[in-house]
Design a protein around this motif. Structure first.
Motif, mmCIF file in Angstrom:
data_model
loop_
_atom_site.group_PDB
_atom_site.id
_atom_site.type_symbol
_atom_site.label_atom_id
_atom_site.label_comp_id
_atom_site.label_asym_id
_atom_site.label_seq_id
_atom_site.Cartn_x
_atom_site.Cartn_y
_atom_site.Cartn_z
ATOM 1 N N TYR A 90 39.254 136.753 42.797
ATOM 2 C CA TYR A 90 39.873 136.577 44.053
ATOM 3 C C TYR A 90 40.986 135.836 44.085
ATOM 4 N N GLY A 91 41.841 135.771 42.966
ATOM 5 C CA GLY A 91 42.889 135.078 42.758
ATOM 6 C C GLY A 91 44.267 135.804 42.643
ATOM 7 N N ILE A 92 44.091 137.159 42.671
ATOM 8 C CA ILE A 92 45.378 137.811 42.869
ATOM 9 C C ILE A 92 45.766 138.370 44.271
ATOM 10 N N ASN A 93 46.873 138.869 44.529
ATOM 11 C CA ASN A 93 47.352 138.739 46.002
ATOM 12 C C ASN A 93 47.910 140.139 46.341
ATOM 13 N N ASP A 94 48.846 140.598 45.681
ATOM 14 C CA ASP A 94 49.584 141.846 46.021
ATOM 15 C C ASP A 94 50.204 142.623 44.593
ATOM 16 N N VAL A 95 50.660 143.478 44.936
ATOM 17 C CA VAL A 95 50.894 144.516 43.988
ATOM 18 C C VAL A 95 51.990 145.352 44.131
ATOM 19 N N VAL A 96 52.959 145.806 43.275
ATOM 20 C CA VAL A 96 54.049 146.713 43.477
ATOM 21 C C VAL A 96 54.181 147.560 42.337
ATOM 22 N N GLU A 97 54.406 148.873 42.487
ATOM 23 C CA GLU A 97 54.812 149.848 41.527
ATOM 24 C C GLU A 97 56.138 149.571 40.960
ATOM 25 N N ALA A 98 56.591 149.623 39.750
ATOM 26 C CA ALA A 98 57.996 149.543 39.046
ATOM 27 C C ALA A 98 58.479 150.877 38.808
ATOM 28 N N GLU A 99 57.442 151.276 38.042
ATOM 29 C CA GLU A 99 57.750 152.858 37.634
ATOM 30 C C GLU A 99 56.223 153.357 37.411
ATOM 31 N N GLU A 100 56.154 154.772 37.017
ATOM 32 C CA GLU A 100 54.647 155.310 36.841
ATOM 33 C C GLU A 100 54.095 154.583 35.657
ATOM 34 N N ASN A 101 52.946 153.969 36.015
ATOM 35 C CA ASN A 101 52.096 153.576 35.174
ATOM 36 C C ASN A 101 52.667 151.957 34.789
ATOM 37 N N GLN A 102 53.414 151.541 35.674
ATOM 38 C CA GLN A 102 53.802 149.883 35.421
ATOM 39 C C GLN A 102 53.793 149.225 36.696
ATOM 40 N N ILE A 103 52.987 148.027 37.035
ATOM 41 C CA ILE A 103 53.123 147.555 37.991
ATOM 42 C C ILE A 103 53.453 145.931 37.713
ATOM 43 N N TYR A 104 53.658 145.220 38.967
ATOM 44 C CA TYR A 104 53.436 143.852 38.972
ATOM 45 C C TYR A 104 52.525 143.231 40.016
ATOM 46 N N VAL A 105 51.675 142.202 39.645
ATOM 47 C CA VAL A 105 50.836 141.775 40.372
ATOM 48 C C VAL A 105 50.899 140.392 40.419
ATOM 49 N N THR A 106 50.686 139.738 41.773
ATOM 50 C CA THR A 106 51.084 138.325 41.943
ATOM 51 C C THR A 106 49.565 137.577 42.027
ATOM 52 N N GLN A 107 49.610 136.267 41.224
ATOM 53 C CA GLN A 107 48.483 135.460 41.293
ATOM 54 C C GLN A 107 48.756 134.268 42.504
ATOM 55 N N TRP A 108 47.815 134.269 43.649
ATOM 56 C CA TRP A 108 48.165 133.258 44.648
ATOM 57 C C TRP A 108 47.194 132.151 44.423
ATOM 58 N N GLN A 109 45.863 132.281 43.607
ATOM 59 C CA GLN A 109 45.106 131.201 43.337
ATOM 60 C C GLN A 109 45.346 130.744 41.984
ATOM 61 N N PRO A 110 45.192 129.378 41.522
ATOM 62 C CA PRO A 110 45.246 128.876 40.115
ATOM 63 C C PRO A 110 43.752 129.273 39.192
ATOM 64 N N PHE A 111 42.879 129.378 40.051
ATOM 65 C CA PHE A 111 41.785 129.558 39.447
ATOM 66 C C PHE A 111 41.060 130.504 40.117
ATOM 67 N N SER A 112 39.773 131.044 39.337
ATOM 68 C CA SER A 112 38.795 132.033 39.859
ATOM 69 C C SER A 112 38.124 131.491 40.862
ATOM 70 N N PHE A 113 37.693 131.852 41.971
ATOM 71 C CA PHE A 113 36.709 131.578 43.084
ATOM 72 C C PHE A 113 35.287 131.749 42.529
ATOM 73 N N PRO A 114 34.225 131.163 42.864
ATOM 74 C CA PRO A 114 32.705 131.554 42.703
ATOM 75 C C PRO A 114 32.390 132.989 42.945
ATOM 76 N N THR A 115 31.684 133.471 42.107
ATOM 77 C CA THR A 115 31.223 134.945 42.755
ATOM 78 C C THR A 115 30.688 135.107 44.255
ATOM 79 N N ARG A 116 30.077 134.113 44.509
ATOM 80 C CA ARG A 116 29.363 134.153 45.880
ATOM 81 C C ARG A 116 30.335 133.426 46.949
ATOM 82 N N GLY A 117 31.565 132.966 46.493
ATOM 83 C CA GLY A 117 32.142 132.562 47.575
ATOM 84 C C GLY A 117 32.629 130.931 47.322
ATOM 85 N N THR A 118 33.564 130.308 47.934
ATOM 86 C CA THR A 118 33.831 128.991 47.724
ATOM 87 C C THR A 118 32.781 127.984 48.300
ATOM 88 N N ASP A 119 31.944 128.647 49.185
ATOM 89 C CA ASP A 119 31.050 127.782 49.659
ATOM 90 C C ASP A 119 29.539 127.583 48.829
#
Length: 269
Positions: free
Chosen positions: A75-104
């Protein structure tokens, strides 16, 4: 129409990128126990597109593959953009993973501790997230690694200019878009400047024809936080455009649209 998507696979879409170069859609998906980038091929029914009103399916998406990595927080990655074919950049918006069943629903002491740490990390404005660079060949597993030494409070929207030489990364909490030169051979990103925003922003998209960045804006962070914690409040939103100044010495921000959130909660992209 969605074709060839794996049976029983959860899809919870987040950030998207549509490539006019490869006719692909890249989608961040949060799948319960992991987050991924799912890739779809766009197919156009030209005969259908030419007839209005449409009486058939004008476009279909065919699932190609899913990009996963151990460095993607759940749950910690946010957005993606293609740089070239078979090459992407991915942003990380949360420093840690969320629990599988959610933060609550934390399942152990580590997940509880991470939950308690979110508030002080946010209040202190600590920069603990980054941008990832992923490449792959054919059906082989993708190789993902940090694209830069630059860190962010919460790397959010990401976009790229027309010739693929510059990548833009938005950090809503910092009210800045970081401008990063891209080394095409290695994929490494190097910060060269910042676009200082008058307000927070969410996702961003580069308009190749106008040579501008289109921005989904967040004029009221407090209302946004209240909504995220379950409070029934309207969340204002808007759209802005960033363009180079006439002398190319800086950026001009035009705030084109604002709404009070009573009819539509916020604007993401």
């Amino acid at each position: 129409q969605l074709e060839s998507f794996p049976d029983g696979r959860r899809f919870q879409g987040h950030g998207l990128d549509v490539s006019n170069t490869t006719d692909r859609v890249y989608a961040i998906s949060h799948n319960g126990d992991h987050s991924s980038v799912d890739i779809f091929q766009i197919s156009y029914n030209k005969e259908c597109l030419a007839s209005l009103p449409w009486s058939c399916q004008p476009v279909s998406l065919t699932f190609l593959r899913s990009i996963q990595s151990s460095i993607f927080p759940n749950y910690g990655i946010n957005d993606v953009v293609e740089a070239e074919e078979n090459q992407i950049y991915v942003t990380q918006w949360q420093p840690f993973s969320f629990p599988t069943r959610g933060t609550d629903n934390p399942e152990n002491w580590k997940e509880k501790l991470i939950g308690f740490s979110k508030l002080p990390i946010g209040l202190l404005g600590l920069k603990m997230t980054q941008v990832f660079h992923c490449t792959w060949e054919g059906d082989a597993e993708a190789a993902c690694k940090p694209a830069s030494d630059e860190t962010f409070q919460g790397a959010n929207g990401v976009t790229i200019n027309q010739d693929g030489s510059v990548v833009y990364v938005n950090d809503p909490g910092q009210k800045k878009i970081t401008v990063m030169e891209r080394e095409k051979k290695s994929g490494k990103l190097t910060k060269v400047s910042e676009i200082v925003m008058p307000l927070g922003a969410d996702n961003i998209e580069y308009d190749d024809e106008a040579d501008e960045i289109i921005i989904g804006s967040i004029p009221d962070f407090l209302a946004c936080m209240k909504k995220m914690t379950g409070e029934d409040v309207p969340v204002p939103g808007g759209m802005a455009v960033a363009r180079k100044s006439s002398d190319n010495a800086g950026w001009v921000i035009d705030n084109l649209l604002n709404h009070d959130g009573t009819k539509l909660a916020q604007i993401s992209a």
